[in-house]
Design a protein around this motif. Structure first.
Motif, PDB file in Angstrom:
ATOM      1  N   ARG A  96       0.836  -1.194   0.000  1.00 43.93           N
ATOM      2  CA  ARG A  96       0.000   0.000   0.000  1.00 43.93           C
ATOM      3  C   ARG A  96       0.877   1.253   0.000  1.00 43.93           C
ATOM      4  NH1 ARG A  96      -3.000  -1.492   5.312  1.00 43.93           N
ATOM      5  NH2 ARG A  96      -0.925  -2.381   5.592  1.00 43.93           N
ATOM      6  N   LEU A  97       0.318   2.320  -0.549  1.00 43.97           N
ATOM      7  CA  LEU A  97       1.034   3.596  -0.611  1.00 43.97           C
ATOM      8  C   LEU A  97       0.018   4.699  -0.380  1.00 43.97           C
ATOM      9  CD1 LEU A  97       3.906   4.752  -1.308  1.00 43.97           C
ATOM     10  CD2 LEU A  97       3.029   5.128  -3.614  1.00 43.97           C
ATOM     11  N   LEU A  98       0.350   5.616   0.527  1.00 41.57           N
ATOM     12  CA  LEU A  98      -0.552   6.724   0.833  1.00 41.57           C
ATOM     13  C   LEU A  98      -0.182   7.929  -0.016  1.00 41.57           C
ATOM     14  CD1 LEU A  98      -0.564   6.480   4.736  1.00 41.57           C
ATOM     15  CD2 LEU A  98      -2.212   5.493   3.141  1.00 41.57           C
ATOM     16  N   ARG A 113      -3.118  13.116   0.108  1.00 43.24           N
ATOM     17  CA  ARG A 113      -4.461  13.318   0.655  1.00 43.24           C
ATOM     18  C   ARG A 113      -4.806  12.264   1.702  1.00 43.24           C
ATOM     19  NH1 ARG A 113      -4.612  13.776  -4.706  1.00 43.24           N
ATOM     20  NH2 ARG A 113      -5.421  11.647  -4.934  1.00 43.24           N
ATOM     21  N   GLY A 114      -3.895  11.313   1.922  1.00 44.66           N
ATOM     22  CA  GLY A 114      -4.139  10.267   2.899  1.00 44.66           C
ATOM     23  C   GLY A 114      -4.916   9.087   2.345  1.00 44.66           C
ATOM     24  N   GLU A 115      -5.197   9.081   1.025  1.00 40.50           N
ATOM     25  CA  GLU A 115      -5.927   7.971   0.416  1.00 40.50           C
ATOM     26  C   GLU A 115      -4.970   6.817   0.138  1.00 40.50           C
ATOM     27  OE1 GLU A 115      -7.995   9.295  -3.004  1.00 40.50           O
ATOM     28  OE2 GLU A 115      -9.234  10.757  -1.925  1.00 40.50           O
ATOM     29  N   THR A 116      -5.441   5.618   0.362  1.00 34.77           N
ATOM     30  CA  THR A 116      -4.605   4.434   0.180  1.00 34.77           C
ATOM     31  C   THR A 116      -4.676   3.955  -1.260  1.00 34.77           C
ATOM     32  OG1 THR A 116      -4.971   3.739   2.463  1.00 34.77           O
ATOM     33  CG2 THR A 116      -4.202   2.057   0.909  1.00 34.77           C
ATOM     34  N   ARG A 117      -3.504   3.723  -1.829  1.00 34.75           N
ATOM     35  CA  ARG A 117      -3.406   3.138  -3.165  1.00 34.75           C
ATOM     36  C   ARG A 117      -2.603   1.846  -3.055  1.00 34.75           C
ATOM     37  NH1 ARG A 117      -5.627   6.844  -6.120  1.00 34.75           N
ATOM     38  NH2 ARG A 117      -5.398   5.599  -7.999  1.00 34.75           N
ATOM     39  N   PHE A 118      -2.790   0.979  -3.997  1.00 32.10           N
ATOM     40  CA  PHE A 118      -2.033  -0.268  -4.041  1.00 32.10           C
ATOM     41  C   PHE A 118      -1.062  -0.189  -5.210  1.00 32.10           C
ATOM     42  CE2 PHE A 118      -5.875  -1.386  -1.801  1.00 32.10           C
ATOM     43  CZ  PHE A 118      -5.415  -2.209  -0.783  1.00 32.10           C
ATOM     44  N   VAL A 119       0.208  -0.581  -4.960  1.00 29.34           N
ATOM     45  CA  VAL A 119       1.228  -0.485  -5.999  1.00 29.34           C
ATOM     46  C   VAL A 119       1.978  -1.806  -6.115  1.00 29.34           C
ATOM     47  CG1 VAL A 119       1.540   1.999  -5.739  1.00 29.34           C
ATOM     48  CG2 VAL A 119       2.944   0.430  -4.387  1.00 29.34           C
ATOM     49  N   HIS A 120       2.500  -2.027  -7.323  1.00 29.65           N
ATOM     50  CA  HIS A 120       3.379  -3.166  -7.597  1.00 29.65           C
ATOM     51  C   HIS A 120       4.764  -2.586  -7.873  1.00 29.65           C
ATOM     52  CE1 HIS A 120       4.563  -7.111  -9.300  1.00 29.65           C
ATOM     53  NE2 HIS A 120       5.307  -6.368 -10.100  1.00 29.65           N
ATOM     54  N   GLN A 121       5.804  -3.110  -7.203  1.00 29.98           N
ATOM     55  CA  GLN A 121       7.152  -2.572  -7.368  1.00 29.98           C
ATOM     56  C   GLN A 121       8.117  -3.640  -7.869  1.00 29.98           C
ATOM     57  OE1 GLN A 121       9.118   0.563  -5.838  1.00 29.98           O
ATOM     58  NE2 GLN A 121       8.000   0.703  -3.888  1.00 29.98           N
ATOM     59  N   TYR A 122       9.043  -3.187  -8.733  1.00 34.03           N
ATOM     60  CA  TYR A 122      10.174  -4.010  -9.170  1.00 34.03           C
ATOM     61  C   TYR A 122      11.426  -3.248  -8.750  1.00 34.03           C
ATOM     62  CZ  TYR A 122      13.390  -6.524 -12.277  1.00 34.03           C
ATOM     63  OH  TYR A 122      14.436  -7.281 -12.786  1.00 34.03           O
ATOM     64  N   ILE A 123      12.192  -3.818  -7.831  1.00 32.44           N
ATOM     65  CA  ILE A 123      13.340  -3.113  -7.238  1.00 32.44           C
ATOM     66  C   ILE A 123      14.617  -3.875  -7.578  1.00 32.44           C
ATOM     67  CG2 ILE A 123      14.383  -2.362  -5.069  1.00 32.44           C
ATOM     68  CD1 ILE A 123      11.572  -2.117  -3.923  1.00 32.44           C
ATOM     69  N   GLU A 124      15.638  -3.136  -8.082  1.00 33.84           N
ATOM     70  CA  GLU A 124      16.882  -3.767  -8.517  1.00 33.84           C
ATOM     71  C   GLU A 124      18.052  -2.819  -8.278  1.00 33.84           C
ATOM     72  OE1 GLU A 124      16.906  -4.277 -12.759  1.00 33.84           O
ATOM     73  OE2 GLU A 124      15.869  -2.370 -13.093  1.00 33.84           O
TER      74      GLU A 124
END
Length: 710
Positions: A227-229, A232-243
């Motif tokens: 999750r990522l805020l 505005r404090g609204e919750t979003r869902f994210v997919h991450q690729y970290i390298e």
């Protein structure tokens, strides 16, 4: 000369007012593969290029009218000549002239007097350089287009990127990442890793930190969803690729590609909701209940807690659909769901469906309630009573006030009833019992009653095979003349030699045959077998007598009885007057027109009609007139009470007298004692049947009895 013009020779424009120099220059360029066009003034040169675009311009500075530098500047203003190599020929090489030459857009210059061989080399270099420049420009354009496309794709896919310098904790965010969290880039104040982490909820921060640590340590790239805020404090869902990523020499960076998947997650949540909740009432559905009930059953077996399932089915709900339409019925179902929710404790689960739940809907007009905690039978009784009371108050839907009642089946969790599927099934069975009792009530599941129902179901399953496997037999019981004792008729009585249960009497399996739709086939088998047996007795030389065959009320009202009787008579060759169809008064209570037509058709065939068990049913005298009954049989419940002073004697005497006046033959069933025979004979009864005359017996024994009493 190699070039990028394919099979076409490159075109050179030679501009000089001196015809000799123009000719020599043209020949030098032609020698290295150019096609030549010429002009002697600047205006002429510009005019020529309107018609044909050269690949090289050899331009003298000293021209009449417009000079070479002015002409070069004009050419550069033309889009078609913007990138064409222009070689200036000049006799002046002072700094001012050379600077002016490049300012107007010349590619290079060459000094007079000309060294034509050097000029050829210079031209070859210019052409190669120009080709390389055009290739580079095209590549840069493609890269720019690709970058714009990538940025557009990232924006459409809600995909941003970031880079992290682990040593300074400074980050670089893409524009799309700024848009995602609702921030704007601030010059001189780059985002920090701490700031980014503050946008991630505590529960997800550890997984993100580990992914970055793994990248710094040089391990494989990591993918994760969290999750990522936004600001505005609204919750979003994210997919991450970290390298891991390379920075400047000696620097180690971490790069992340982040995609907003909030829309996908919401769609998945909606699909999951539709899978587990009823779309009409928004109550949990069967799938949700089944999973929850499994957990409750497992927990109940461990901690000693108990539960009960209440299956609630609305009585005669189909009338609402028919009278008020489906839209009103749907509104009513929503209101029922809300009222059920109000009537149960917060710890109970309510649902709707055709299987079972704290409240859930199973489909149609069936709801389920799961009572949890330390549930006793008394608890379930109170809950069921509370629900019936809540539903009893009319529902106001639109302009309609709709009264409702419900049938409730209750199954209790216990050592013998500790399986989720069994609980659901047993609650449904108990609900069916409540509905058969007239509705508006509740019933607990009874294992003993259910065992009887299971046995009945097994009989239904076995019955079809019984007809095919010749497991059915007929016994026969004589009807003797009350005065002479002679044989007048026999009644065919079906038995079933069941392979597991032994000999079964009609009361054990006739209801099963009616329930499963086999009564027609069974009745036809009995009729055909009885008529064939009577013909066999005729062929054996026995005195002729009639045979009575019982017909189920279901077969009489819904079957093809007349057609079956006609076919059997044709096959057996039996005189119709020797066949008597025995029916109960229940059969005469069906469709009046159909019953009357059936009776008339049987009489037209010449078949007799007897009313069996007279006195135990409705005993309507109008039936005797309306359907022209040939014989009535006084039930054994009256015959058994023939004793001096018993009022049954008066009833029997009245029935016999009435039948005599109407010309109807009277048969007394259940005759077992001499006292009964004497009374019936004295009152004028025509025929006697019972153990006192002869027990039901096989064809062989009946044949012997007939020879003795014929």
């Amino acid at each position: 000369m190699s070039d990028d013009h394919g099979s076409r020779a490159p075109l050179a424009l030679v501009v000089d007012d001196d015809p000799v120099l123009r000719t020599v220059g043209a020949e030098a360029l032609s020698a290295i593969g150019f096609e030549i066009i010429e002009a002697e003034t600047g205006e002429a040169a510009l005019s020529v290029t309107d018609a044909r675009t050269p690949d090289l311009v050899l331009l003298d500075v000293q021209l009449p009218g417009r000079d070479g530098l002015s002409t070069c500047e004009a050419m550069r203003a033309m889009p078609a000549l913007a990138d064409v190599p222009i070689l200036i020929v000049t006799g002046c090489t002072d700094a001012g002239t050379i600077e002016r030459t490049f300012q107007v857009g010349a590619t290079d210059f060459i000094k007079k007097p000309l060294d034509w061989q050097l000029m050829q080399h210079r031209v070859r270099f210019l052409m190669r350089a120009n080709t390389a420049f055009k290739d580079l420009k095209s590549t840069l354009s493609d890269l720019q287009d690709s970058r714009r496309g990538l940025e557009a794709a990232r924006e459409l896919g809600h995909m941003g990127t970031w880079e992290l310098d682990p040593e300074s904790s400074r980050m670089l965010w893409s524009d799309e990442l700024h848009r995602l969290v609702g921030t704007t880039p601030t010059p001189g104040a780059p985002p920090s890793w701490e700031g980014f982490c503050s946008l991630v909820p505590d529960e997800d921060r550890h997984a993100l930190g580990k992914a970055v640590s793994d990248a710094i340590a040089g391990q494989r790239p990591t993918t994760l969803e969290h999750r990522l805020l936004d600001v505005r404090g609204e919750t979003r869902f994210v997919h991450q690729y970290i390298e891991a990523a390379e920075g400047l020499p000696g620097e180690h960076m971490v790069r992340g590609t982040i995609q907003d998947i909030t829309g996908r997650r919401r769609a998945e949540a909606q699909v999951e909701h539709l899978k587990t909740f009823d779309s009409l009432t928004q109550l949990p559905n069967r799938a949700f209940l089944r999973n929850r009930l499994d957990r409750l059953v497992r927990r109940g077996g461990k901690d000693g807690s108990s539960l009960a399932i209440l299956c609630v089915d609305l009585d005669r709900f189909d009338r609402v659909n028919q009278a008020l339409g489906y839209a009103t019925a749907d509104e009513l179902l929503r209101a029922v769901g809300e009222r059920l929710l109000d009537s149960v404790r917060a710890t109970d689960f309510v649902g709707r469906g055709v299987e079972l739940p704290d409240v859930s809907r199973f489909g149609g007009d069936e709801f389920t309630i799961v009572l949890t905690g330390l549930v006793q039978e008394a608890t379930a009784r109170r809950a069921a009573s509370r629900i019936l009371h809540a539903l009893a108050e009319p529902f106001e839907v639109g302009d309609h006030s709709i009264p409702l009642s419900a049938s409730i089946g209750i199954a209790m969790f216990n050592d013998e009833n500790n399986d989720a599927d069994a609980l659901i099934n047993h609650a449904g069975v108990a609900m069916t019992w409540a509905k058969k009792g007239g509705g508006g009530s509740y019933r607990f599941f009874d294992p003993i009653a259910n065992s009887s129902a299971a046995k009945q179901l097994a009989l239904e399953s076995d019955l079809a095979a019984a007809i095919e496997n010749d497991e059915l037999i007929l016994d026969y019981q004589p009807q003797s003349d009350a005065e002479t004792g002679g044989l007048v008729a026999v009644e065919a009585l079906v038995r079933w030699n069941h392979p597991r249960h032994g000999r079964l009497m009609p009361g054990d399996f006739i209801p099963a045959a009616e329930a499963c739709g086999l009564i027609g086939a069974l009745g036809e088998w009995v009729l055909r077998r009885a008529c064939r047996q009577l013909r066999e007795w005729d062929e054996a030389g026995l005195p002729q007598f009639r045979i009575g065959v019982n017909v189920s009320s279901v077969q009489f009202n819904h079957g093809r009885l007349v057609e079956t009787v006609r076919n059997v008579l044709d096959e057996s060759g039996l005189d119709p007057c020797r066949l008597e169809i025995e029916i109960t008064e229940t059969a005469l209570l069906g469709n009046g027109e159909h019953v009357l037509h059936t009776c008339e058709a049987l009489r037209e065939l010449g078949v007799g009609l007897a009313l069996d068990d007279f006195g135990t049913g409705y005993s309507s005298l109008s039936h005797l007139f309306q359907f022209q009954i040939d014989a009535l049989k006084i039930d054994r419940s009256f015959t058994s009470r023939i004793h001096p002073g018993d009022r049954a004697c008066g009833i029997i005497a009245a029935v016999i007298a009435m039948a005599k006046r109407m010309g109807i033959t009277v048969v007394a069933e259940g005759v077992e004692e001499v006292e009964q025979e004497t009374f019936l004979r004295d009152e004028g009864c025509d025929l006697l049947q019972g153990y006192g005359i002869c027990r039901p017996a096989s064809p062989e024994k009946i044949e012997a009895w007939a020879r003795e009493h014929g």
